[in-house]
Design an enzyme around this catalytic site. Sequence first.
Site: not given
Length: 457
Positions: A46, A74
């Site tokens: 992340d 993503h």
Amino acid sequence: MSKMMMNGSGTNGTAAVANNHKEMHQRCLNPYRSKVTVVLGAQWGDEGKGKVVDMLATEADVVCRCQGGNNAGHTVVVNGKDFDFHLLPSGIINDKCTSIIGNGVVIHLPGLFDELAKNEAKGLTNWESRLVISNRAHLVFDLHQQVDGLQEAEKGGKSLGTTKKGIGPCYSSKATRNGIRVSDLLGDFKVFSEKFESLVNMYKRLFPNFEVDVASELVRYRDYAERLRPLVRDTVSLVHASLKEGKSVLVEGANAAMLDIDFGTYPYVTSSNCSIGGVLTGLGLPPQTIGEVVGVVKAYTTRVGDGPFPTELHDEIGSLLQKRGGEIGVTTKRVRRCGWLDLALLRYTGMVNGYTSICLTKLDILDTLKEIKVAVSYTLRGEKIDYFPGSITDLAQVEVNYITMPGWLKSTENVRDFNELPPEAQDYIRMIENDLGVPVKWIGVGKGRESIINVKE
């Protein structure tokens, strides 16, 4: 073999001309006209890899995924629209480049086609001509996801906090050689059906409550086979041909170094190598093809799921980082745990991955803090250590040694030049560079693809 060939003679009966071994060796060291640029997560995921890849993909001819599955997530923002990618390379947005899903990726076909449909609705077009899938990639079935949930349930309070996407069971099938590959699905369907039934029967023996409607699954996968067929190629030769032609090849790592099955906080990791080694095995590349390795580093640290997290904050600052950073997992929708930047961790992942540059993301999230702490080392059982603990028991017991830096208390969201950042923010970045010995080339200061500072030398 003929006597002539055994003696090293030429095909016309004359003596073979001696090869220039020095020149041959040099060609082996640098056999291609271009090298691969790799983008890797440097923490627990992340970090904002998708944004970096999207930026670099505007100049790339080929963008590849090399490992993991739809457990990755993503988000790329284009013209105010959020495009969410789990299996697709973020580069699919670039209509001028080829996007490759390599042999090291495990593919859940229902998830892949659903992802394509959702992004089509947001404006993704003509992907059929740009997406290439490896015939060697393994398939994640719904039964793998079912097994994932059953295995987690068996662990009870000691669960690993997996995404339950079936990634671990699929890689287990691959390792025990009863996995099913894309090439199996596109080959003799009778053979595919037999392999699928064998896999189902194995899990039935292991889990008494395990049930799969084999007939309906086979009907579904016969349809998937025809939808998939036009997209499938031998991606190993495709990537090598691209490098020989001097094309720009970009590899998008999924997950992150601290989730690597060998180098991460095992067993609280994913089931693939998401460090530099996974790039080589997941695409069929030799080491000399690697050029730039971009480590993506969030300006603080986050983690989804269970496992040790030395710099985790359980106070109002942790809550502030979570809220300001929008720290909710793209894949799991779970709230991410938040903590201070950890240089001891980054030195370790830098050793493993060999970063040549860093993209520092989410600097703007720190804008409201008066003071910022940074972890610089660990103390274990009263002694300062110069290594990252391989045991999660030891990692859970370390005392973190911090330095404290002044915050800047100014918005950085509209800054596009490094020299226009507040002096304290510049100091924060230079401190990271000096400690890691790696230049920070990009700085993320917002959510959009344009919210980035390109640091000029």
